[in-house]
Design a protein around this motif. Structure first.
Motif, mmCIF file in Angstrom:
data_model
loop_
_atom_site.group_PDB
_atom_site.id
_atom_site.type_symbol
_atom_site.label_atom_id
_atom_site.label_comp_id
_atom_site.label_asym_id
_atom_site.label_seq_id
_atom_site.Cartn_x
_atom_site.Cartn_y
_atom_site.Cartn_z
ATOM 1 N N ASP A 1 0.830 -1.196 0.000
ATOM 2 C CA ASP A 1 0.000 0.000 0.000
ATOM 3 C C ASP A 1 0.867 1.249 0.000
ATOM 4 O O ASP A 1 2.079 1.175 0.198
ATOM 5 C CB ASP A 1 -1.004 0.001 1.165
ATOM 6 C CG ASP A 1 -0.347 0.258 2.507
ATOM 7 O OD1 ASP A 1 0.883 0.119 2.619
ATOM 8 O OD2 ASP A 1 -1.078 0.603 3.456
ATOM 9 N N LYS B 1 1.084 5.048 1.598
ATOM 10 C CA LYS B 1 0.474 5.854 2.658
ATOM 11 C C LYS B 1 0.581 7.354 2.423
ATOM 12 O O LYS B 1 -0.236 8.122 2.924
ATOM 13 C CB LYS B 1 1.112 5.508 4.003
ATOM 14 C CG LYS B 1 0.763 4.089 4.462
ATOM 15 C CD LYS B 1 1.044 3.867 5.928
ATOM 16 C CE LYS B 1 0.466 2.552 6.419
ATOM 17 N NZ LYS B 1 1.265 1.378 6.052
ATOM 18 N N TYR C 1 -3.126 -9.180 10.214
ATOM 19 C CA TYR C 1 -2.439 -8.394 9.189
ATOM 20 C C TYR C 1 -1.059 -8.060 9.709
ATOM 21 O O TYR C 1 -0.932 -7.413 10.746
ATOM 22 C CB TYR C 1 -3.269 -7.137 8.954
ATOM 23 C CG TYR C 1 -2.668 -5.981 8.180
ATOM 24 C CD1 TYR C 1 -1.382 -5.504 8.407
ATOM 25 C CD2 TYR C 1 -3.432 -5.304 7.242
ATOM 26 C CE1 TYR C 1 -0.871 -4.423 7.717
ATOM 27 C CE2 TYR C 1 -2.932 -4.201 6.554
ATOM 28 C CZ TYR C 1 -1.652 -3.781 6.803
ATOM 29 O OH TYR C 1 -1.147 -2.690 6.134
ATOM 30 N N ASN D 1 -2.206 -5.510 12.429
ATOM 31 C CA ASN D 1 -3.586 -5.040 12.471
ATOM 32 C C ASN D 1 -4.484 -6.248 12.690
ATOM 33 O O ASN D 1 -4.139 -7.368 12.292
ATOM 34 C CB ASN D 1 -3.970 -4.323 11.176
ATOM 35 C CG ASN D 1 -3.229 -2.994 11.027
ATOM 36 O OD1 ASN D 1 -2.955 -2.326 12.019
ATOM 37 N ND2 ASN D 1 -2.889 -2.637 9.817
ATOM 38 N N ARG E 1 -7.442 -6.919 11.447
ATOM 39 C CA ARG E 1 -8.545 -6.788 10.481
ATOM 40 C C ARG E 1 -7.977 -6.728 9.070
ATOM 41 O O ARG E 1 -6.774 -6.665 8.886
ATOM 42 C CB ARG E 1 -9.260 -5.471 10.779
ATOM 43 C CG ARG E 1 -8.180 -4.384 10.826
ATOM 44 C CD ARG E 1 -8.629 -2.987 10.884
ATOM 45 N NE ARG E 1 -7.478 -2.128 11.074
ATOM 46 C CZ ARG E 1 -6.700 -1.668 10.110
ATOM 47 N NH1 ARG E 1 -6.951 -1.961 8.841
ATOM 48 N NH2 ARG E 1 -5.648 -0.918 10.378
ATOM 49 N N GLY F 1 -6.866 -4.910 5.730
ATOM 50 C CA GLY F 1 -6.278 -3.587 5.462
ATOM 51 C C GLY F 1 -7.087 -2.821 4.445
ATOM 52 O O GLY F 1 -7.812 -3.393 3.635
ATOM 53 N N ASP F 2 -6.944 -1.529 4.496
ATOM 54 C CA ASP F 2 -7.571 -0.644 3.506
ATOM 55 C C ASP F 2 -6.477 0.293 3.027
ATOM 56 O O ASP F 2 -5.899 0.997 3.859
ATOM 57 C CB ASP F 2 -8.702 0.139 4.195
ATOM 58 C CG ASP F 2 -9.532 0.942 3.208
ATOM 59 O OD1 ASP F 2 -9.056 1.191 2.087
ATOM 60 O OD2 ASP F 2 -10.656 1.330 3.569
ATOM 61 N N PRO F 3 -6.108 0.297 1.778
ATOM 62 C CA PRO F 3 -6.759 -0.265 0.592
ATOM 63 C C PRO F 3 -6.301 -1.652 0.133
ATOM 64 O O PRO F 3 -6.706 -2.074 -0.954
ATOM 65 C CB PRO F 3 -6.407 0.765 -0.484
ATOM 66 C CG PRO F 3 -5.070 1.304 -0.089
ATOM 67 C CD PRO F 3 -4.989 1.207 1.399
ATOM 68 N N GLU F 4 -5.528 -2.387 0.931
ATOM 69 C CA GLU F 4 -5.060 -3.698 0.455
ATOM 70 C C GLU F 4 -6.217 -4.628 0.069
ATOM 71 O O GLU F 4 -6.145 -5.360 -0.929
ATOM 72 C CB GLU F 4 -4.228 -4.405 1.533
ATOM 73 C CG GLU F 4 -2.852 -3.808 1.766
ATOM 74 C CD GLU F 4 -2.839 -2.808 2.888
ATOM 75 O OE1 GLU F 4 -3.887 -2.169 3.137
ATOM 76 O OE2 GLU F 4 -1.793 -2.639 3.525
HETATM 77 N N1 GLY Z 1 -3.315 -0.146 4.838
HETATM 78 C C1 GLY Z 1 -3.015 0.021 6.200
HETATM 79 C C2 GLY Z 1 -4.114 -0.290 7.118
HETATM 80 O O1 GLY Z 1 -5.157 -0.801 6.734
HETATM 81 O O2 GLY Z 1 -3.963 -0.056 8.299
#
Ligand code: GLY
Ligand code: AMP
Length: 422
Positions: free
Chosen positions: A212, A214, A269, A285, A287, A289-292
């Protein structure tokens, strides 16, 4: 089967889109959702942290599975509350989610169980933290212990910057209680990769890796954001690396959590830095990931609901998870001014004339008054994803189609996955 997804980002839209592929799914709800999820599911107006109201809704809507997107409800104990009501939930308990909610907890766990990570010291006293910074050669990394919406990590190139970060976090309480303690870490260098895994507390099955971005601007310049794009797979992270990280990070961490009396279920994660001494953990993490997620889930060939149910029931070891060999590149379209101040309510044009290789996952959007009208409603507005036979092909496809999507102030990075394709 009725499913409730919690959250409102492009990650949750991608989850809804993937879950919808299962014909056994009856009613699908997203709380609170966005204009994109409204096309696939029924949005319900409950915020992601209002655990009590969410649980009541899950009961009255006869929900068979709750899927939690963001970290805050997990850290607040949504899984524990739903479990106590007998409602199956995909996501770790509050005790297990500490692996994300407290960087001090995660660091101590890694130290105790020999999981590779950056060297680090923890401080609850700002004076002691300052003294330590003065004894270190920069750069150093200053991290607030608790959840800070991705903003609690400062890479300080000088002592002054590190001291300013300590002032912000510990004195000015920029992140509230999250700054009760800080970590001061050695600064690692190398390429970064995110490796997420499904786990039922015993079996640990890695997903395909992703990278990703950032920073807001090209060449990793500008301020930090929630993420401006992602791609999968990174060519520099092969199957041997996945196995190495499974064996040295993911599996030992899940085992460690069990040993600590915090059995871990859901997505784990690992944010990794590939250093000269091998992969090291930057963060965990609890949960997706966003945007993964937006570039990982389109590559999933096994039914996601089946995987989630296997995680919940502890049968993950019995299913085989298959992934497409194709590549995905996702670019985030953001509002002008993001991650600082920005305006919302602008119409988004061009969403309905895109080719089938393009998927658009909504984040900060809402439905307008006119039928089909979509308005901007947040900082990160859309993740636009293309699939192709290579990262290069997916990258060309996504950038070819992006100009068709327009809203006032729209900006995006032009270099997502660029290094992969030179
Ligand atoms: N892409 C990093 C996050 O979801 O924390
Ligand atoms: P985190 O939220 O801990 O993943 O940190 C956010 C970002 O800061 C990471 O994606 C890295 O780019 C960077 N970072 C975190 N820890 C370190 C470290 N010890 N050395 C270098 N960069 C780091």
């Amino acid at each position: 089967m009725n499913i409730l997804i919690i959250g409102s980002g492009a990650r949750e839209h991608a989850l809804a889109w993937t879950i919808r592929k299962n014909p056994a799914v009856g009613e699908l709800f997203v709380a609170p959702g966005n204009a994109g999820t409204a096309g696939l599911a029924q949005n319900i107006r409950i915020t992601a942290t209002d655990i009590k109201t969410l649980a009541e809704a899950a009961q009255s809507l006869a929900i068979d599975l709750v899927v939690v997107g963001p970290e805050n409800p997990l850290a607040l104990g949504i899984a524990d509350h739903l479990n106590s009501l007998g409602i199956p939930v995909f996501g770790p308990t509050k005790a297990a989610a500490q692996i994300e909610a407290s960087k001090v907890f995660a660091k101590e766990l890694m130290l105790k169980y020999g999981i590779p990570t950056a060297r680090s010291e923890t401080f609850a006293s700002v004076e002691q933290a300052r003294a330590y910074v003065k004894s270190q050669r920069p750069p150093v990394v200053v991290k607030a212990d608790g959840l800070a919406a991705g903003k609690g990590v400062i890479i300080a190139q000088s002592r002054e910057e590190a001291l300013a970060a300590l002032d912000d976090i510990m004195d000015k309480r920029a992140f509230g209680n999250a700054g009760d303690r800080v970590l001061i870490e050695e600064c690692l260098s190398g390429r970064e990769v995110s490796l997420l895994a499904f786990t039922d507390g015993d079996a640990v099955v890695p997903m395909v890796p992703a990278c990703d971005y950032k920073r807001r601007d090209d060449d990793d310049m500008g301020p930090n954001t929630g993420g401006m794009g992602a791609y999968s797979p990174p060519g520099f992270f092969d199957d041997n690396m996945i196995k190495l990280v499974h064996d040295t990070v993911l599996q030992p961490t899940v085992r460690a959590m069990s040993s600590e009396g915090r059995p871990y279920k859901g997505v784990l994660y690992a944010g990794l830095m590939l250093t000269d001494q091998g992969p090291k953990v930057l963060e965990f993490n609890a949960r997706f990931g966003d945007p993964e997620t937006q570039v990982i889930l389109p590559r999933l060939e096994t039914d996601l609901v089946e995987i989630m149910l296997a995680v919940v029931s502890g049968n993950l070891g019995q299913i085989r998870i298959k992934w497409s060999a194709q590549s995905c590149v996702g670019v985030v379209l953001a509002s002008g001014g993001y991650p600082g101040q920005y305006r919302t309510g602008f119409p988004i044009r061009g969403l309905d004339a895109l080719p089938p290789e393009i998927a658009v996952f909504h984040a900060g959007t809402r439905q307008g008054q006119q039928p089909g009208a979509v308005l901007t409603d947040g900082g990160r507005v859309l993740t636009v994803v293309a699939k192709g036979n290579s990262v290069g092909e997916a990258r060309s496809l996504v950038y070819k189609n992006l100009p068709a999507i327009e809203f006032e102030g729209c900006h995006y990075r032009k270099d997502i996955a660029a290094r992969e394709t030179v």
